[in-house]
Scaffold this motif. Structure first.
Motif, PDB file in Angstrom:
ATOM      1  N   ALA A  58      34.809  28.750  60.960  1.00  0.00           N
ATOM      2  CA  ALA A  58      34.178  29.105  62.234  1.00  0.00           C
ATOM      3  C   ALA A  58      33.131  28.074  62.632  1.00  0.00           C
ATOM      4  O   ALA A  58      33.064  27.670  63.799  1.00  0.00           O
ATOM      5  CB  ALA A  58      33.550  30.502  62.136  1.00  0.00           C
ATOM      6  N   ILE A  59      32.337  27.627  61.694  1.00  0.00           N
ATOM      7  CA  ILE A  59      31.294  26.636  61.989  1.00  0.00           C
ATOM      8  C   ILE A  59      31.920  25.331  62.484  1.00  0.00           C
ATOM      9  O   ILE A  59      31.469  24.746  63.474  1.00  0.00           O
ATOM     10  CB  ILE A  59      30.396  26.414  60.752  1.00  0.00           C
ATOM     11  CG1 ILE A  59      29.546  27.660  60.499  1.00  0.00           C
ATOM     12  CG2 ILE A  59      29.520  25.181  60.919  1.00  0.00           C
ATOM     13  CD1 ILE A  59      28.831  27.672  59.162  1.00  0.00           C
ATOM     14  N   TYR A  75      33.603  34.479  64.751  1.00  0.00           N
ATOM     15  CA  TYR A  75      32.494  34.180  63.838  1.00  0.00           C
ATOM     16  C   TYR A  75      31.624  35.428  63.650  1.00  0.00           C
ATOM     17  O   TYR A  75      31.208  35.740  62.532  1.00  0.00           O
ATOM     18  CB  TYR A  75      31.696  33.003  64.384  1.00  0.00           C
ATOM     19  CG  TYR A  75      30.631  32.443  63.475  1.00  0.00           C
ATOM     20  CD1 TYR A  75      30.681  32.583  62.100  1.00  0.00           C
ATOM     21  CD2 TYR A  75      29.564  31.728  64.012  1.00  0.00           C
ATOM     22  CE1 TYR A  75      29.702  32.041  61.281  1.00  0.00           C
ATOM     23  CE2 TYR A  75      28.584  31.180  63.207  1.00  0.00           C
ATOM     24  CZ  TYR A  75      28.658  31.343  61.843  1.00  0.00           C
ATOM     25  OH  TYR A  75      27.688  30.798  61.035  1.00  0.00           O
ATOM     26  N   CYS A  76      31.386  36.159  64.707  1.00  0.00           N
ATOM     27  CA  CYS A  76      30.623  37.413  64.600  1.00  0.00           C
ATOM     28  C   CYS A  76      31.333  38.413  63.703  1.00  0.00           C
ATOM     29  O   CYS A  76      30.691  39.115  62.911  1.00  0.00           O
ATOM     30  CB  CYS A  76      30.380  38.021  65.980  1.00  0.00           C
ATOM     31  SG  CYS A  76      29.127  37.155  66.929  1.00  0.00           S
ATOM     32  N   GLU A  77      32.654  38.479  63.824  1.00  0.00           N
ATOM     33  CA  GLU A  77      33.423  39.391  62.970  1.00  0.00           C
ATOM     34  C   GLU A  77      33.260  39.023  61.495  1.00  0.00           C
ATOM     35  O   GLU A  77      33.131  39.898  60.650  1.00  0.00           O
ATOM     36  CB  GLU A  77      34.905  39.383  63.355  1.00  0.00           C
ATOM     37  CG  GLU A  77      35.210  40.050  64.665  1.00  0.00           C
ATOM     38  CD  GLU A  77      34.934  41.545  64.670  1.00  0.00           C
ATOM     39  OE1 GLU A  77      35.002  42.203  63.610  1.00  0.00           O
ATOM     40  OE2 GLU A  77      34.636  42.065  65.759  1.00  0.00           O
ATOM     41  N   VAL A  78      33.277  37.733  61.206  1.00  0.00           N
ATOM     42  CA  VAL A  78      33.046  37.282  59.830  1.00  0.00           C
ATOM     43  C   VAL A  78      31.667  37.761  59.370  1.00  0.00           C
ATOM     44  O   VAL A  78      31.518  38.305  58.265  1.00  0.00           O
ATOM     45  CB  VAL A  78      33.151  35.746  59.709  1.00  0.00           C
ATOM     46  CG1 VAL A  78      32.717  35.273  58.324  1.00  0.00           C
ATOM     47  CG2 VAL A  78      34.555  35.272  60.024  1.00  0.00           C
ATOM     48  N   GLY A  79      30.668  37.584  60.223  1.00  0.00           N
ATOM     49  CA  GLY A  79      29.313  38.019  59.884  1.00  0.00           C
ATOM     50  C   GLY A  79      29.226  39.511  59.633  1.00  0.00           C
ATOM     51  O   GLY A  79      28.561  39.964  58.688  1.00  0.00           O
ATOM     52  N   ILE A  80      29.907  40.294  60.452  1.00  0.00           N
ATOM     53  CA  ILE A  80      29.894  41.750  60.276  1.00  0.00           C
ATOM     54  C   ILE A  80      30.566  42.139  58.964  1.00  0.00           C
ATOM     55  O   ILE A  80      30.051  42.983  58.218  1.00  0.00           O
ATOM     56  CB  ILE A  80      30.557  42.445  61.483  1.00  0.00           C
ATOM     57  CG1 ILE A  80      29.598  42.387  62.671  1.00  0.00           C
ATOM     58  CG2 ILE A  80      30.936  43.886  61.155  1.00  0.00           C
ATOM     59  CD1 ILE A  80      30.155  42.923  63.959  1.00  0.00           C
ATOM     60  N   GLU A  81      31.683  41.524  58.652  1.00  0.00           N
ATOM     61  CA  GLU A  81      32.374  41.858  57.402  1.00  0.00           C
ATOM     62  C   GLU A  81      31.532  41.455  56.189  1.00  0.00           C
ATOM     63  O   GLU A  81      31.499  42.166  55.194  1.00  0.00           O
ATOM     64  CB  GLU A  81      33.762  41.216  57.350  1.00  0.00           C
ATOM     65  CG  GLU A  81      34.724  41.747  58.392  1.00  0.00           C
ATOM     66  CD  GLU A  81      34.972  43.249  58.330  1.00  0.00           C
ATOM     67  OE1 GLU A  81      34.743  43.884  57.282  1.00  0.00           O
ATOM     68  OE2 GLU A  81      35.413  43.806  59.357  1.00  0.00           O
ATOM     69  N   ASP A  94      23.381  33.990  62.472  1.00  0.00           N
ATOM     70  CA  ASP A  94      23.752  32.663  62.957  1.00  0.00           C
ATOM     71  C   ASP A  94      24.822  32.774  64.051  1.00  0.00           C
ATOM     72  O   ASP A  94      24.757  32.073  65.061  1.00  0.00           O
ATOM     73  CB  ASP A  94      24.258  31.800  61.802  1.00  0.00           C
ATOM     74  CG  ASP A  94      24.547  30.391  62.254  1.00  0.00           C
ATOM     75  OD1 ASP A  94      23.645  29.739  62.827  1.00  0.00           O
ATOM     76  OD2 ASP A  94      25.686  29.926  62.051  1.00  0.00           O
ATOM     77  N   ALA A  95      25.784  33.678  63.852  1.00  0.00           N
ATOM     78  CA  ALA A  95      26.848  33.848  64.847  1.00  0.00           C
ATOM     79  C   ALA A  95      26.287  34.341  66.176  1.00  0.00           C
ATOM     80  O   ALA A  95      26.667  33.841  67.245  1.00  0.00           O
ATOM     81  CB  ALA A  95      27.899  34.826  64.314  1.00  0.00           C
TER      82      ALA A  95
END
Length: 138
Positions: A58-59, A75-81, A94-95
């Motif tokens: 994502a980055i 990227y937000c979904e990755v952060g939530i998981e 960061d997202a």
């Protein structure tokens, strides 16, 4: 649908034939996220490692497509998981910061809605963590 290998093959073929674009990047991030959370039998450490691969992708993708709201959403979904799995909010923070920066650059009202939706999800999730911690100590 749980057919991660087929999806990965299709994405690799498309990427080779047509090159990487925003949608392909988003699907690759989503594939890694889904694999991490939906593959049966994985240890927490393995799920975390796969989510970190999704974060890294994502980055890199955001560096190439900084205003692509679907890549930013992935990227937000990755952060939530990662929040759900580890309780750490750094990736999500960061997202959201990347989304807010894109909102300022682009001025797309849809990005504002996306930000509000993700912030509400994390706020609700945070209260779930608090409830879990309270139950655990009782």
């Amino acid at each position: 649908m749980g057919e991660f290998e087929k999806a990965e093959t299709e994405l690799r073929i498309f990427d080779k034939d047509f090159g990487r674009d925003g949608p392909v990047s988003r699907y690759q991030i989503r594939l890694l996220t889904s694999r991490a959370m939906r593959s049966p039998g994985l240890l927490k450490e393995d799920r975390t490692a796969i989510l970190n691969q999704a974060r890294e992708l994502a980055i890199v993708s955001i560096a190439r497509f900084p205003n692509h709201k679907s890549v930013l959403s992935a990227y937000c979904e990755v952060g939530i998981e990662l929040c759900k799995l580890t309780g750490a909010y750094e990736v999500f923070d960061d997202a959201i910061a990347e989304l807010k920066a894109a909102e300022e650059r682009v001025g797309d009202p849809e990005i504002s809605k996306i930000i509000a939706r993700y912030e509400a999800r994390v706020t609700a999730q945070s209260s779930d963590f608090s409830d879990f911690a309270t139950q655990d100590t009782a």
